[in-house]
Scaffold this motif. Structure first.
Motif, PDB file in Angstrom:
ATOM      1  N   SER A 175       0.871  -1.160   0.000  1.00  0.00           N
ATOM      2  CA  SER A 175       0.000   0.000   0.000  1.00  0.00           C
ATOM      3  C   SER A 175       0.910   1.211   0.000  1.00  0.00           C
ATOM      4  O   SER A 175       1.782   1.354   0.857  1.00  0.00           O
ATOM      5  CB  SER A 175      -0.891   0.003   1.236  1.00  0.00           C
ATOM      6  OG  SER A 175      -1.622   1.208   1.284  1.00  0.00           O
ATOM      7  N   HIS A 176       0.747   2.063  -1.003  1.00  0.00           N
ATOM      8  CA  HIS A 176       1.518   3.306  -1.059  1.00  0.00           C
ATOM      9  C   HIS A 176       0.587   4.475  -1.286  1.00  0.00           C
ATOM     10  O   HIS A 176      -0.372   4.366  -2.050  1.00  0.00           O
ATOM     11  CB  HIS A 176       2.541   3.267  -2.203  1.00  0.00           C
ATOM     12  CG  HIS A 176       3.724   2.402  -1.907  1.00  0.00           C
ATOM     13  ND1 HIS A 176       3.731   1.057  -2.184  1.00  0.00           N
ATOM     14  CD2 HIS A 176       4.929   2.698  -1.348  1.00  0.00           C
ATOM     15  CE1 HIS A 176       4.915   0.551  -1.810  1.00  0.00           C
ATOM     16  NE2 HIS A 176       5.650   1.523  -1.293  1.00  0.00           N
ATOM     17  N   GLU A 177       0.895   5.567  -0.620  1.00  0.00           N
ATOM     18  CA  GLU A 177       0.191   6.806  -0.889  1.00  0.00           C
ATOM     19  C   GLU A 177       1.136   7.711  -1.647  1.00  0.00           C
ATOM     20  O   GLU A 177       2.331   7.758  -1.329  1.00  0.00           O
ATOM     21  CB  GLU A 177      -0.240   7.475   0.419  1.00  0.00           C
ATOM     22  CG  GLU A 177      -1.420   6.767   1.056  1.00  0.00           C
ATOM     23  CD  GLU A 177      -1.712   7.226   2.478  1.00  0.00           C
ATOM     24  OE1 GLU A 177      -2.737   6.785   3.014  1.00  0.00           O
ATOM     25  OE2 GLU A 177      -0.923   8.015   3.040  1.00  0.00           O
ATOM     26  N   PHE A 178       0.605   8.415  -2.625  1.00  0.00           N
ATOM     27  CA  PHE A 178       1.409   9.387  -3.360  1.00  0.00           C
ATOM     28  C   PHE A 178       1.096  10.756  -2.789  1.00  0.00           C
ATOM     29  O   PHE A 178      -0.047  11.204  -2.833  1.00  0.00           O
ATOM     30  CB  PHE A 178       1.135   9.280  -4.867  1.00  0.00           C
ATOM     31  CG  PHE A 178       1.746   8.035  -5.447  1.00  0.00           C
ATOM     32  CD1 PHE A 178       1.153   6.794  -5.253  1.00  0.00           C
ATOM     33  CD2 PHE A 178       2.954   8.088  -6.133  1.00  0.00           C
ATOM     34  CE1 PHE A 178       1.745   5.631  -5.723  1.00  0.00           C
ATOM     35  CE2 PHE A 178       3.548   6.932  -6.618  1.00  0.00           C
ATOM     36  CZ  PHE A 178       2.941   5.702  -6.415  1.00  0.00           C
ATOM     37  N   GLY A 219      -2.863  10.229  -4.475  1.00  0.00           N
ATOM     38  CA  GLY A 219      -3.136   8.901  -5.016  1.00  0.00           C
ATOM     39  C   GLY A 219      -2.864   7.837  -3.975  1.00  0.00           C
ATOM     40  O   GLY A 219      -2.113   8.053  -3.017  1.00  0.00           O
ATOM     41  N   HIS A 220      -3.523   6.701  -4.176  1.00  0.00           N
ATOM     42  CA  HIS A 220      -3.368   5.608  -3.214  1.00  0.00           C
ATOM     43  C   HIS A 220      -3.459   4.292  -3.986  1.00  0.00           C
ATOM     44  O   HIS A 220      -4.396   4.093  -4.742  1.00  0.00           O
ATOM     45  CB  HIS A 220      -4.498   5.710  -2.177  1.00  0.00           C
ATOM     46  CG  HIS A 220      -4.326   4.766  -1.028  1.00  0.00           C
ATOM     47  ND1 HIS A 220      -5.259   4.639  -0.034  1.00  0.00           N
ATOM     48  CD2 HIS A 220      -3.328   3.909  -0.720  1.00  0.00           C
ATOM     49  CE1 HIS A 220      -4.832   3.734   0.852  1.00  0.00           C
ATOM     50  NE2 HIS A 220      -3.676   3.285   0.452  1.00  0.00           N
ATOM     51  N   ILE A 221      -2.481   3.441  -3.817  1.00  0.00           N
ATOM     52  CA  ILE A 221      -2.560   2.118  -4.439  1.00  0.00           C
ATOM     53  C   ILE A 221      -2.545   1.070  -3.335  1.00  0.00           C
ATOM     54  O   ILE A 221      -1.880   1.248  -2.313  1.00  0.00           O
ATOM     55  CB  ILE A 221      -1.422   1.882  -5.469  1.00  0.00           C
ATOM     56  CG1 ILE A 221      -0.045   2.025  -4.826  1.00  0.00           C
ATOM     57  CG2 ILE A 221      -1.553   2.855  -6.629  1.00  0.00           C
ATOM     58  CD1 ILE A 221       1.104   1.724  -5.786  1.00  0.00           C
ATOM     59  N   PHE A 222      -3.295   0.001  -3.545  1.00  0.00           N
ATOM     60  CA  PHE A 222      -3.549  -0.920  -2.440  1.00  0.00           C
ATOM     61  C   PHE A 222      -3.782  -2.332  -2.959  1.00  0.00           C
ATOM     62  O   PHE A 222      -4.556  -2.529  -3.890  1.00  0.00           O
ATOM     63  CB  PHE A 222      -4.814  -0.446  -1.707  1.00  0.00           C
ATOM     64  CG  PHE A 222      -4.995  -1.053  -0.356  1.00  0.00           C
ATOM     65  CD1 PHE A 222      -4.468  -0.429   0.763  1.00  0.00           C
ATOM     66  CD2 PHE A 222      -5.700  -2.232  -0.188  1.00  0.00           C
ATOM     67  CE1 PHE A 222      -4.630  -0.979   2.027  1.00  0.00           C
ATOM     68  CE2 PHE A 222      -5.864  -2.793   1.079  1.00  0.00           C
ATOM     69  CZ  PHE A 222      -5.330  -2.161   2.185  1.00  0.00           C
TER      70      PHE A 222
END
Ligand code: ATP
Ligand code: MG
Length: 569
Positions: A207-210, A406-409
């Motif tokens: 999980s990363h937040e931009f 942005g958020h990827i999960f």
């Protein structure tokens, strides 16, 4: 586009509720107008910027093989019951009833609908990997809408969902999106950072937040000054050095501390520093009652605690429960003699001769050591702060502010299990799809770009997402020769697919210059009578202080060079 035909209602006085610079400038420059709390209209030039961000997103998503779809905003209750989110989502989910008494909601996100779509249409392993995305309106009844489109209730999001046959390929899909997001935000001209975010009980680093770096950001980013480690505050871990642990025990004494409850009160009453106190916090979880121990000058990170104990629910125990399990009132809890499981932060392991609550009104215990009570263990449970050690190297952590764009999960099997989304594998065996989800706030991206790109004269967006690339500005629109040249430059640029506006208005030059800077047009070509007599025009870049006098024959070449260099592909 002719300036005289444009609908740009600029504004002199911005409403008081506009706190951050991007909100103020978007109102002043005529990018947006408010309709209701957290609900905005995008005006022509704001929308142009928004569409440019969308276009960059589309190109980068398509490059990774993702396919665009468009799902409904209005969704039936039944799907949300299946995922159990109808009850769990809380008040951000706006629910309503249609004329046939059917319950519906406005989508705050689209996992349910996309999972339903794919489980119906995709049966074979051969059809994977699949990544579907859309750019669509979301509605979230935010408790505190603010900062204009930065935290709206109705807002535009790019959301993508990946479907894979197994973990390794799901991880490849994740990395593809990580890559795409880096490209997207780079092309938008942002200073940003991808930081690790909490994955809840799924665990792992998927999980990363931009984060766009900005002082007005609502999020705190923790990063190492030596290595590449960066995480949001919720996820940030702390490093520890092993120093000698105290072996003392049995020296403690009870002391009277009348009406001294809070750390500051007790510390000053006993004349010790805050870090000489040990806080004992009593929590009620979905499983039991627990005590958590942390140094007096630190806070407990409840996300870490929940993850450690695999909890679904965690809240402070009420005064009655505290009295029942400790024997003393709120504010006087301490670990000695407690019968509930105790979890200690790792810092506690290295404390010596410290102060705890006496589990009795107006009593504390001094000269306590870790040998004086039993704990389940020492874990990383504190909220990290500036100056803490990096968990990955010997560096020091520092905190900065950011805006999450942005958020990827990696979702894993969360929705495919809840909604039974299966496929047949190579052996004909039925298996659950492995999913990921990936969001970008499109409007928030425009607003954050303005937080990074402005000056006292107005907006200064990067060329790739500015509403126009070039403004051709004849100082005197009634001077025929100026207008003739302006028109020919304008047409040549248009022929070269440059996004150009011609300021044909019969306004004073000051007004034209001011508007150009306020709106944030990166390149200005000024045509003045005097320069023109010598065959010159003026070229001015929004991000440079001085203008340049150049030969009128050179203007197209110079503009094209700049556009090509800054359009970033
Ligand atoms: P936040 O913590 O800011 O509320 P979130 O974790 O709820 O964000 P996600 O559900 O991951 O956000 O949504 C994906 C993206 O949508 C976010 O990264 C953000 O850019 C954007 N976004 C979320 N909520 C809003 C909002 N209320 N207004 C505008 N953009 C939003
Ligand atoms: Mg949110």
């Amino acid at each position: 586009m002719l300036f005289s035909k444009l609908f740009i209602p600029t504004m002199k006085e911005v409403p008081k509720e506009a706190e951050v610079i991007s909100h103020k400038l978007m109102l002043r420059a005529g990018y947006i107008r408010r309709l209701a709390s957290g609900i905005y209209t995008w005006l022509p030039i704001g929308l142009k910027s928004l569409k440019k961000v969308e276009q960059i997103i589309r190109e980068e998503m398509n490059k990774k093989g993702a396919q665009e779809i468009l799902m409904p905003v209005v969704q039936p209750k039944e799907l949300w019951v299946e995922s159990k989110r109808w009850e769990r989502y809380g008040k951000e989910l706006l629910r309503f009833i249609d004329r046939n008494d059917r319950e519906l909601c406005l989508a705050p996100t689209h996992e349910e609908v996309v999972t339903d779509l794919v489980r119906r249409e995709v049966r074979s392993y051969k059809e994977f990997p699949l990544n579907l995305y859309q750019i669509q309106t979301k509605f979230r009844d935010e408790i505190r809408p603010r900062f204009g489109v930065m935290r709206g209730r109705e807002f535009s999001m790019k959301d993508a969902y990946s479907f894979d046959v197994d973990e390794p390929s799901a991880e490849t899909s994740y990395m593809d999106m990580y890559d795409a997001y880096n490209n997207i935000f780079r092309r938008c001209g942002l200073r940003f950072r991808a930081v690790e975010a909490d994955t809840g009980q799924i665990g792992g680093s998927f999980s990363h937040e931009f984060m766009v770096l900005a002082d007005t950001g609502e999020d705190i980013i923790i990063s190492c000054d030596t290595c590449g480690y960066a995480a949001n505050l919720e996820k940030a871990e702390a490093g520890f050095v092993d120093i000698k642990k105290s072996t003392k025990k049995g020296n403690y004494r009870r002391v009277k501390t009348p009406r001294q409850k809070r750390v500051e009160e007790v510390a000053s009453f006993l004349n010790v520093t805050h870090d000489k106190l040990l806080k004992t916090m009593i929590y009620r979880t979905d499983k039991n009652i627990i005590g958590v121990l942390v140094k007096g000058d630190r806070e407990i990170n409840e996300t870490k605690l929940s993850n450690l104990l695999a909890l679904d629910n965690l809240e402070f125990a009420d005064a009655y429960t505290i009295e029942e399990v400790t024997g003393g009132p709120l504010g006087f809890s301490g670990p000695i003699g407690l019968k509930i499981p105790l979890y200690a932060d790792r810092d506690v392991e290295y404390m010596e001769d410290f102060v705890i609550g006496g589990n009795e009104e107006d009593v504390h215990v001094v000269d306590v050591n870790i040998g004086d009570f039993e704990v389940e263990g020492f874990f990383d449970l504190k909220v990290v702060k500036d100056g803490d050690l990096c968990p990955k190297c010997k560096g020091t952590l520092k905190s900065t502010r950011g805006i999450e764009v942005g958020h990827i999960f990696k979702l894993g099997l969360k929705y495919s299990e809840a909604m039974n989304a299966t496929f047949l594998d190579r052996e004909g065996k039925e298996r659950h799809m492995v999913m990921g989800c990936y969001g970008i706030g499109v409007g928030r991206t425009v607003a954050s770009a303005i937080e990074q790109g402005y000056d006292e004269n107005g907006i200064a967006l990067p060329l790739s997402i500015a509403p126009f690339e070039v403004n051709v500005l004849p100082v005197n629109s009634s001077h025929a020769e100026s207008m003739e040249l302006a028109d020919s430059i304008y047409k040549s640029l248009k022929d070269r697919r440059v996004d150009v506006v011609l300021d044909d208005r019969n306004e004073r030059p000051g007004v034209k210059f001011k508007d150009c800077d306020l709106i944030g047009i990166p390149i200005r070509v000024t045509i003045g009578e005097r320069n023109l007599k010598d065959g010159y025009v003026e070229l001015k870049f929004r991000n440079e202080k001085d203008s340049q006098r150049i030969k009128k024959e050179d203007v197209i070449g110079r503009v094209m060079d700049y556009v090509e260099e800054h359009k970033s592909m």
